[in-house]
Design an enzyme around this catalytic site. Structure first.
Site, short mmCIF file in Angstrom:
data_model
loop_
_atom_site.label_atom_id
_atom_site.label_comp_id
_atom_site.label_asym_id
_atom_site.label_seq_id
_atom_site.Cartn_x
_atom_site.Cartn_y
_atom_site.Cartn_z
N ASP A 1 0.82 -1.22 0.13
CA ASP A 1 0.02 -0.12 -0.06
C ASP A 1 0.95 1.16 -0.07
O ASP A 1 1.89 1.27 0.59
CB ASP A 1 -1.00 0.08 1.15
CG ASP A 1 -2.09 -1.24 1.38
OD1 ASP A 1 -2.24 -1.43 0.12
OD2 ASP A 1 -2.49 -1.41 2.34
N ASP B 1 -6.91 -1.33 -4.39
CA ASP B 1 -7.87 -1.06 -3.46
C ASP B 1 -8.91 0.02 -3.87
O ASP B 1 -10.10 -0.17 -3.80
CB ASP B 1 -7.45 -0.53 -1.95
CG ASP B 1 -6.46 -1.48 -1.55
OD1 ASP B 1 -6.90 -2.74 -1.51
OD2 ASP B 1 -5.73 -1.46 -0.77
#
Length: 179
Positions: free
Chosen positions: A113, A132
């Site tokens: 991330d 995401d």
């Protein structure tokens, strides 16, 4: 059948952009942070071994199994039942994002991330990635399309009822000699 190629293209594009962005992050941002837009957006390297937003970490195989099953079910649903364009695009985004994060879990053991939207730290403190974002946008678009379909169906049903009631009322008036 053109829609199938478009869906495959969207899935491939999401996976490609997601994986390329993660390669760049692993190459140039490993364990660091870059301020992109001061006070609003940073690129911050985070290893996420949980699901979305780092929830339920330490359960990699559960997420892999759920991802495979979920992606398979969405693909089946998409191929067999979905006819609306917005829903096709939405499911393609979700599938592409799911595959992108699944690739990380299989190859790295965690999901990379890096998108750190820091404008509202009191209410949003999660770091996420392109996959995401695709899943969330796809889910939102899918829900919106379902709501629009429900509203359209309700309007259609109401119009049919009104037409049927109007016809019945006109027939009653004819029988009573009111017309």
């Amino acid at each position: 059948m053109l829609w199938i190629w478009i869906v495959v293209g969207i899935v491939a594009a999401v996976i490609t952009v997601d994986q390329l962005s993660k390669i760049l992050v692993l190459t140039y941002l490993y364990e660091g942070q870059v301020e992109v837009i001061p006070g609003i957006l940073n690129f911050t390297y985070v290893e996420n071994d949980g699901m979305a937003f780092g929830l339920l970490s330490e359960h990699r195989w559960v997420f892999l199994i759920l991802s495979v099953v979920g992606i398979g079910l969405m693909g089946f649903y998409l191929a067999r039942f979905v006819t609306r364009w917005k829903s096709r695009v939405a499911l393609a985004l979700i599938i592409g994002g799911g595959i992108g994060n699944m690739i990380d879990r299989l190859s790295l053991g965690f999901v990379v991330d890096f998108i750190d939207f820091c404008a509202f730290p009191e209410i949003w403190y999660w770091v996420f990635n392109v996959a995401d974002a695709a899943v969330c946008v796809g889910a939102g678009l899918f829900i919106l399309d379902l709501l629009l379909e429900i509203i359209a169906d309700a309007k259609k049903a109401k119009k049919i009822r009104m037409t049927a009631n109007g016809t019945e009322n006109a027939s009653d008036a004819d029988k009573n000699g009111d017309m």
